[in-house]
Design a protein around this motif. Structure first.
Motif, short mmCIF file in Angstrom:
data_model
loop_
_atom_site.label_atom_id
_atom_site.label_comp_id
_atom_site.label_asym_id
_atom_site.label_seq_id
_atom_site.Cartn_x
_atom_site.Cartn_y
_atom_site.Cartn_z
N UNK A 69 -4.59 6.00 -2.29
CA UNK A 69 -3.25 5.62 -1.84
C UNK A 69 -3.04 4.15 -2.13
N UNK A 70 -1.78 3.76 -2.22
CA UNK A 70 -1.48 2.36 -2.46
C UNK A 70 -1.58 1.58 -1.16
N UNK A 71 -2.31 0.47 -1.20
CA UNK A 71 -2.45 -0.40 -0.04
C UNK A 71 -1.13 -1.15 0.16
N UNK A 72 -0.59 -1.07 1.36
CA UNK A 72 0.69 -1.72 1.65
C UNK A 72 0.56 -3.24 1.56
N UNK A 73 -0.57 -3.77 2.01
CA UNK A 73 -0.75 -5.22 2.05
C UNK A 73 -0.94 -5.84 0.67
N UNK A 74 -1.85 -5.26 -0.14
CA UNK A 74 -2.18 -5.90 -1.42
C UNK A 74 -1.63 -5.16 -2.64
N UNK A 75 -1.03 -4.00 -2.44
CA UNK A 75 -0.48 -3.16 -3.52
C UNK A 75 -1.57 -2.61 -4.45
N UNK A 76 -2.83 -2.74 -4.06
CA UNK A 76 -3.93 -2.16 -4.84
C UNK A 76 -4.13 -0.71 -4.44
N UNK A 77 -5.07 -0.06 -5.11
CA UNK A 77 -5.38 1.33 -4.81
C UNK A 77 -6.55 1.40 -3.82
#
Length: 116
Positions: A69-77
């Motif tokens: 899933x996409x991390x909301x904080x860092x936009x990473x996976x």
């Protein structure tokens, strides 16, 4: 096959990279990640199968399920494949007594390494 699909004009405009991409679309059959997730959910430990062997069977199927899933904080996976392996390992245990013991452990102690 690519020529027949795209036509003369579009075919002539393709770069080598685009041509390879179009050819892969025709040749490589991709599967929906849900197919792999359903297969993972249906896996159970064999009666005489060691738990480590069961884990070994679960891992490659879980990897193809694309549990990210996409991390909301860092936009990473953020990958949660190991958690899915643990969940399905516990659910698919053949021995109900072992399953009860694992489910009775505190959540913080219930990791894949500790369960194995």
């Amino acid at each position: 096959m690519v020529y027949a699909r795209l036509g003369d004009q579009k075919y002539k405009e393709l770069t080598e990279a685009d041509l390879l991409k179009e050819a892969r679309l025709l040749v490589v059959k991709s599967r929906n990640k849900l197919v792999h997730r359903l297969k993972l959910g249906a896996m159970v430990q064999g009666g005489d199968e060691p738990i480590t062997s069961f884990e070994t069977r679960l891992k490659p199927v879980a990897r193809t399920g694309k549990f990210q899933v996409e991390c909301v904080a860092c936009k990473g996976q953020a990958d949660y494949t190991d958690e899915m392996v643990l969940d399905n390992l516990i659910r698919g245990l053949a021995d109900e007594e072992i399953k009860r013991k694992v489910l009775a452990t505190p959540e913080i102690d219930c990791t894949l390494a500790k369960v194995l």
